[in-house]
Scaffold this active site. Structure first.
Site, PDB file in Angstrom:
ATOM      1  CB  ALA A 134      -0.899  -0.022   1.231  1.00 21.74           C
ATOM      2  CE  LYS A 135      -1.049   6.570  -3.057  1.00 22.41           C
ATOM      3  NZ  LYS A 135      -2.517   6.682  -3.037  1.00 22.41           N
ATOM      4  NE  ARG A 136       0.243   0.585   5.903  1.00 19.68           N
ATOM      5  CZ  ARG A 136      -0.411  -0.508   5.523  1.00 19.68           C
ATOM      6  NH1 ARG A 136       0.231  -1.612   5.224  1.00 19.68           N
ATOM      7  NH2 ARG A 136      -1.725  -0.510   5.445  1.00 19.68           N
ATOM      8  CG  HIS A 137       4.456  -1.155   2.070  1.00 21.42           C
ATOM      9  ND1 HIS A 137       3.176  -1.660   1.963  1.00 21.42           N
ATOM     10  CD2 HIS A 137       4.921  -1.554   3.268  1.00 21.42           C
ATOM     11  CE1 HIS A 137       2.890  -2.359   3.053  1.00 21.42           C
ATOM     12  NE2 HIS A 137       3.925  -2.305   3.866  1.00 21.42           N
ATOM     13  N   GLY A 138       5.595   3.166   0.142  1.00 20.80           N
ATOM     14  CA  GLY A 138       6.161   3.985  -0.928  1.00 20.80           C
ATOM     15  C   GLY A 138       5.286   3.863  -2.165  1.00 20.80           C
TER      16      GLY A 138
END
Ligand code: GLU
Length: 311
Positions: free
Chosen positions: A243-247
């Site tokens: 997801a976004k939190r992983h870049g």
């Protein structure tokens, strides 16, 4: 073999989606099957303007095609079809109106809940004679829930093997029509897979439990269920779904950063043992290498650092 690519235009296509779509494409094309495109745009508030056009453009850019002569099913245009099926389920006593809010269901659920939410305890079962009756008597919008008969609904996944989720025990009676007037995913996907004569569903392993719910619907509607091939998810180093939190691993961002289609297809194919590190390939190049017997079940760990250097 007939299968489908079913992107959800709720956001940009990212490398997790690319892996699923690439392997779906290879599995179907290697078998000489037909691949239909479907746009899963029912999730109203989450559907982003322009995301559908971008997703289809990304697929074409990657070299993933579909059989255009088959037409495209766009779920947001099929409301009348889903409504007729839902009405039929209600008429046969297999679905009923429910006015419970999400937080009421959370509060009423006795057990801690699994990934697909709290179990619905059946609060509204037998309360209302129709959707109109439910709305008139409560002044609330009403959803429709399908009566999940007790017991597991078993299937044999082509990769994960024998599965037997028990919708009655896990989610209870589940929503097939939302209170905002649109069909829920479970109903729409069953109706559309049948409308497209899909006989093999390939998708992410997060949907394994959904498959048992869908099989109950196939049964209730007298439809022949497809076979299933679920693919492991791409997760971040923290083990959570990419997801976004992983870049930013969206195809849009990677294209902007200079990635070429053969470079990106090669990088994703590497995670399935289909390409050597650094190799540039097209989906078509991979056809001769693809062997379903070599698919593995373990989640694939990736984050944006795996895509830091464009190729
Ligand atoms: N649109 C769904 C997704 O992108 C796929 C649904 C399905 O394959 O049944 O996850």
């Amino acid at each position: 073999m007939r299968s489908r690519l079913a992107p959800s235009p709720t956001g940009a296509l990212h490398v997790g989606n690319v892996r699923t779509f690439l392997l779906t494409w290879l599995h179907v094309r290697a078998a000489g099957g037909t691949l239909v495109l479907r746009v899963d745009d029912l999730d109203g508030p989450r559907v982003k303007r322009g995301a559908e056009r971008d997703a289809l453009d990304d697929l074409r850019w990657l070299g993933l095609d579909w059989d255009e002569a088959e037409g495209v099913l766009v779920q947001s245009q099929r409301g009348a079809v889903y409504e007729a099926v839902a009405d039929d389920l209600v008429a046969r006593g297999l679905a009923y109106p429910c006015v419970c809010t999400r937080s009421e269901v959370e509060t009423a659920a006795s057990a801690p809940h699994g990934p697909d939410g709290p179990r619905y305890p059946g609060t509204c079962r037998g309360r209302f004679s129709s959707l109109a009756d439910a709305v008139a008597r409560t002044g609330r919008p009403a959803a429709l829930r399908f009566v999940a008969a007790p017991g597991p609904a078993a299937f044999d996944d082509l990769l994960f093997g024998p599965q037997a989720f028990d919708p009655h025990a896990e989610t209870g009676d589940f929503v097939v029509f939302k209170s905002n007037g649109t069909a829920a995913y479970q109903l729409a996907t069953v109706v559309d897979d049948d409308a497209s004569a899909v006989d093999l569903v390939v998708r992410g392993a997060d949907l394994l439990p959904s498959t048992s719910r869908q099989l109950l619907l196939h049964r209730a509607l007298g439809l022949r269920p497809p076979r299933h091939l679920h693919l492991p998810l791409v997760v971040g180093p923290d083990g959570r779904r990419l997801a976004k939190r992983h870049g930013d691993t969206s195809v849009r961002a990677l294209r902007a950063a200079g990635w070429t289609a053969p470079g990106l297809v090669g990088r994703v194919a590497e995670t399935a043992g289909l390409a050597a590190p650094g190799e540039r390939v097209s989906p078509r190049d991979l056809l001769a290498r693809y062997d379903p017997a070599r698919l593995t079940r373990e989640p694939v760990v990736l984050d944006a650092t795996a895509f830091a250097v464009a190729r």
